[in-house]
Design a protein around this motif. Sequence first.
Motif, PDB file in Angstrom:
ATOM      1  N   ASN A 235     -15.144  26.442 -73.269  1.00  0.00           N
ATOM      2  CA  ASN A 235     -13.798  25.967 -73.583  1.00  0.00           C
ATOM      3  C   ASN A 235     -13.124  25.301 -72.392  1.00  0.00           C
ATOM      4  O   ASN A 235     -11.990  24.822 -72.516  1.00  0.00           O
ATOM      5  CB  ASN A 235     -12.923  27.137 -74.066  1.00  0.00           C
ATOM      6  CG  ASN A 235     -13.408  27.709 -75.390  1.00  0.00           C
ATOM      7  OD1 ASN A 235     -13.976  26.986 -76.211  1.00  0.00           O
ATOM      8  ND2 ASN A 235     -13.201  28.995 -75.598  1.00  0.00           N
ATOM      9  N   ASP A 236     -13.810  25.275 -71.263  1.00  0.00           N
ATOM     10  CA  ASP A 236     -13.223  24.679 -70.065  1.00  0.00           C
ATOM     11  C   ASP A 236     -13.178  23.158 -70.202  1.00  0.00           C
ATOM     12  O   ASP A 236     -14.204  22.502 -70.421  1.00  0.00           O
ATOM     13  CB  ASP A 236     -14.053  25.064 -68.833  1.00  0.00           C
ATOM     14  CG  ASP A 236     -13.481  24.479 -67.564  1.00  0.00           C
ATOM     15  OD1 ASP A 236     -12.353  24.833 -67.201  1.00  0.00           O
ATOM     16  OD2 ASP A 236     -14.178  23.649 -66.948  1.00  0.00           O
TER      17      ASP A 236
ATOM     18  N   ASN B 180     -12.183  36.913 -67.045  1.00  0.00           N
ATOM     19  CA  ASN B 180     -12.853  35.738 -67.607  1.00  0.00           C
ATOM     20  C   ASN B 180     -12.203  34.459 -67.085  1.00  0.00           C
ATOM     21  O   ASN B 180     -11.310  33.884 -67.707  1.00  0.00           O
ATOM     22  CB  ASN B 180     -12.795  35.780 -69.136  1.00  0.00           C
ATOM     23  CG  ASN B 180     -13.512  36.985 -69.701  1.00  0.00           C
ATOM     24  OD1 ASN B 180     -14.381  37.563 -69.051  1.00  0.00           O
ATOM     25  ND2 ASN B 180     -13.153  37.379 -70.910  1.00  0.00           N
TER      26      ASN B 180
ATOM     27  N   TRP C   9     -15.548  31.392 -72.875  1.00  0.00           N
ATOM     28  CA  TRP C   9     -14.518  30.702 -72.111  1.00  0.00           C
ATOM     29  C   TRP C   9     -15.092  29.568 -71.261  1.00  0.00           C
ATOM     30  O   TRP C   9     -14.378  28.622 -70.921  1.00  0.00           O
ATOM     31  CB  TRP C   9     -13.757  31.700 -71.233  1.00  0.00           C
ATOM     32  CG  TRP C   9     -14.597  32.381 -70.192  1.00  0.00           C
ATOM     33  CD1 TRP C   9     -14.808  31.970 -68.916  1.00  0.00           C
ATOM     34  CD2 TRP C   9     -15.340  33.597 -70.347  1.00  0.00           C
ATOM     35  NE1 TRP C   9     -15.648  32.839 -68.258  1.00  0.00           N
ATOM     36  CE2 TRP C   9     -15.973  33.857 -69.114  1.00  0.00           C
ATOM     37  CE3 TRP C   9     -15.520  34.482 -71.404  1.00  0.00           C
ATOM     38  CZ2 TRP C   9     -16.789  34.966 -68.918  1.00  0.00           C
ATOM     39  CZ3 TRP C   9     -16.315  35.591 -71.206  1.00  0.00           C
ATOM     40  CH2 TRP C   9     -16.940  35.831 -69.985  1.00  0.00           C
TER      41      TRP C   9
END
Length: 465
Positions: free
Chosen positions: A239-240, A174, A236
């Motif tokens: 969340n970057d 991920n 994910w």
Amino acid sequence: MTSLNGLIIAPIVAGLLVWLLARWPKVSAGAGAIFAFGIWLLLKTMTLPETAVSGTPIQLFGQDLVFNEGLQSLFLFIYGGLIILFLLAIPFVQGRKFVPGALGVMGLLLAGVMIRPFSVGIVIIWVALALVSIIIQEELAGATHGGVTYLVLVSVAMPLLLILVWTVETQTVNLVTPVTRFALIGVIILLGGFPFHIWVTSAVRESKPLIYVFLFGLAQLVVVTFIFNFFQAAPWLQNDIQFLEMVRLSGIATLLTIALLVMTAVRFSRLIDSLLLLDMSLVLLALLLPNELGWETAVTLQIGRFGALLFLAVGLLLLQRVGITSEINEAGLAEDQARSNQGLGRRAPLSLALFLFGAASLIGLPLTLGFAGHTRAIQSLGTAVMLIDSSTFLLITVFLAITLSAFALFRATLYWLKAPTEAAASAEPVWQKIILGIALFAGILFAFTPPTFIDYTQTLAQLFQ
């Protein structure tokens, strides 16, 4: 064939059948409403399939289908909206392609949301949105900017999303790579973020009112559902930090653009697309929130937007029947061109009230359909945004755009309510006043109960279970 397969195929077949009646637009609109009601009944009576109970997937052409209570509620809302739009298309003809095209497009869009893997869904949604450009175009042979701009930007966004989805589905770790980060631009394009907001303005300017209600109220709801559903499967990405910064900057630039556009608007189309962009920018900024909170905020905004655009479109169509011009007020134009809209409140008071109620709902003013969504978005951005250090300036920009939008609408309303230069009687018959009064009362009554929106979005949140 299961009822779930029929749910995908039925609207496409219905669209083809209605197309045979396209030379009689009012007949095709009535037939479309009947077909949409039939599909709505099918949805209402459906029980959750085995895939939602035992985990055994249902397949269509070898692809898995995902269906749960959240999606069922979403589809019921969408087909309920289609019934209303098709019934309105009987007195307000929107062209020959609208009804059959809307049925076919919605069948493909809903198939794209249900089908897994996501890469297959992306291709189906791409085809559906390409067909939307044909609906925007309609019979406007000399005005191709709206349809072409939408088609071009969709054709840029969807390959980027396809790269993104394929990368996520095939990688074993991920990670957010530069390629996937670049591909995330496709999300900003589809949500109308700056500098790609031009497809929104051109679509509003060159399509008929009920068509952009369908596009931004229903079709866009499906697009938003797909995006948030994908981010739930790949959290994910959301969340970057660099992606969140892209969203924040695009949202702020969009809000500043809105402030400029709405204050310089001299035409109805410019005022409408500015207010619509304000609502869409909040959906874009919902990507800054944790996934499930962001989804609930976005869908609350979308549901309010559909109601707002519905009131606005009906009011505008009725105002067009009394002979309004495209200009909002004089704004430096020739006097004989602009003064015909002065005293509009005397000639068509309830039609104007419907338009203003819809426009105020897009701004999110109190006692309107958009108040619940806008309040939820502002509260969430202020307390749960992932970029806490940047939330203050973001909220200031949101309040600036809302304030200037409300001022621009108020300024235009004062002009419309001025006494006409010549004595003018009301152009609305008594029966029309009664119907419009009931509709306006129902809208205000529903706006008095914003928890209704929240309760409904909590049902839709089950889409992620």
